[in-house]
Design a protein around this motif. Structure first.
Motif: not given
Length: 312
Positions: A257-284
């Motif tokens: 569940a931590r491997q997420i789709q490209i966030p909306d803020e990066f969606s405009e460039h999703k065709e050029h972003i090959l690296a996968p996104f994973i989530q980390a909790n900054p509160d921790k």
């Protein structure tokens, strides 16, 4: 590094300090030679990470005062607040007649520390900038507040086990740690977070930046050779996982569940972003606490379940 008292676990504030090992910083007489009963303990923690460590050591019930943003565990929220970004409430601290006061060297104001020292309070200075110094700090705090030795030892052993598990991943992976999408801010040369990443050989692409948290244009991300993008967000992702074929099917549902789709803020460039996104909790991750090591272990485990050949 920051010299004023700032508290929160969001990306904008990292609990960073400059010295590697905490220390008892008073010369006042104290009853620790004979041991202190639980009824005599009146502990004050002047930073959220110190509050959390005191609880982790089984001494949360002896806390009589904490700082703003001491929000973990839940019980910490009901303890009186004695410090904020404006400074510590020294008269209120003195009225509580604490047996132990823990402060953050590099976070609490020097003037407040001087006033507490002049009042002959029993003080401990916490200073952390690495995983090793966090372990040492926890051990020293346990001795300072006379925590139960078995609880302290069990905590250290758990942290050591997590570190050993994470350090088994040794293949270097170039990564970008996104702290904030708008404006785009990434991890630069901050020692604490870079040391966490290094536990499992995750190599921060912008480690050599002159700033701890540089603000960049998206083109810098696109030009980088990062294989992985770690996206700091403290909410659980309900989005579908991206590039499912790149993830080992045996990995737990929590990690998947931590491997997420490209966030909306990066969606405009999703065709050029090959690296996968994973989530980390900054509160921790952004606090000097046992939870940072636990969270980093999970990030490491997910990072090494991805088949990076699929991304190329």
């Amino acid at each position: 590094m920051m010299k004023t008292l700032t508290f929160c676990a969001a990306f904008t504030v990292l609990l960073c300090a400059t010295i590697s090992v905490g220390k008892v910083s008073d010369t006042a007489p104290h009853s620790s030679d004979q041991g202190m009963s639980a009824a005599q303990k009146r502990i004050i923690a002047l930073s959220p990470h110190l509050t959390e460590i005191v609880f982790a050591l089984g001494e949360g019930h002896n806390l009589v005062g904490v700082s703003d943003y001491s929000d973990y565990p839940q019980a910490a929220k009901s303890i009186p607040r004695l410090a904020s970004y404006q400074g510590a409430n020294i008269p209120a601290i003195l009225r509580l007649k604490p047996s132990h006061v823990l402060y953050w060297e590099g976070g609490n104001k020097d003037a407040d520390i001087a006033k507490m020292r002049a009042s002959s309070l029993h003080l401990y200075a916490s200073s952390v900038d690495s995983v090793d110094s966090l372990i040492a700090d926890i051990e020293n705090i346990a001795k300072f507040i006379e925590a139960d030795q078995e609880i302290a030892q069990a905590l250290i052993e758990t942290l050591s086990d997590n570190l050993k598990r994470a350090s088994e991943f040794k293949t270097p992976i170039d990564a970008i740690y996104v702290m904030n999408p708008l404006p785009l801010m990434v991890l630069g040369n901050d020692p604490w977070l870079n040391d966490l990443l290094s536990i499992c050989s995750l190599q921060n692409v912008f480690f050599s930046s002159l700033s701890p948290y540089p603000q960049l244009g998206i083109e810098r991300i696109l030009r980088s050779k990062a294989k992985l993008i770690i996206y700091a967000q403290n909410k659980a992702s309900n989005e579908a996982q991206s590039t499912l074929d790149s993830v080992n099917k045996s990995v737990s549902s929590e990690l998947r569940a931590r491997q997420i789709q490209i966030p909306d803020e990066f969606s405009e460039h999703k065709e050029h972003i090959l690296a996968p996104f994973i989530q980390a909790n900054p509160d921790k991750l952004h606090r000097f606490t046992p939870r940072a090591i636990e969270e980093m272990t999970k990030v490491c485990e997910l990072a090494y379940t991805i088949n990076y050949d699929v991304q190329s």
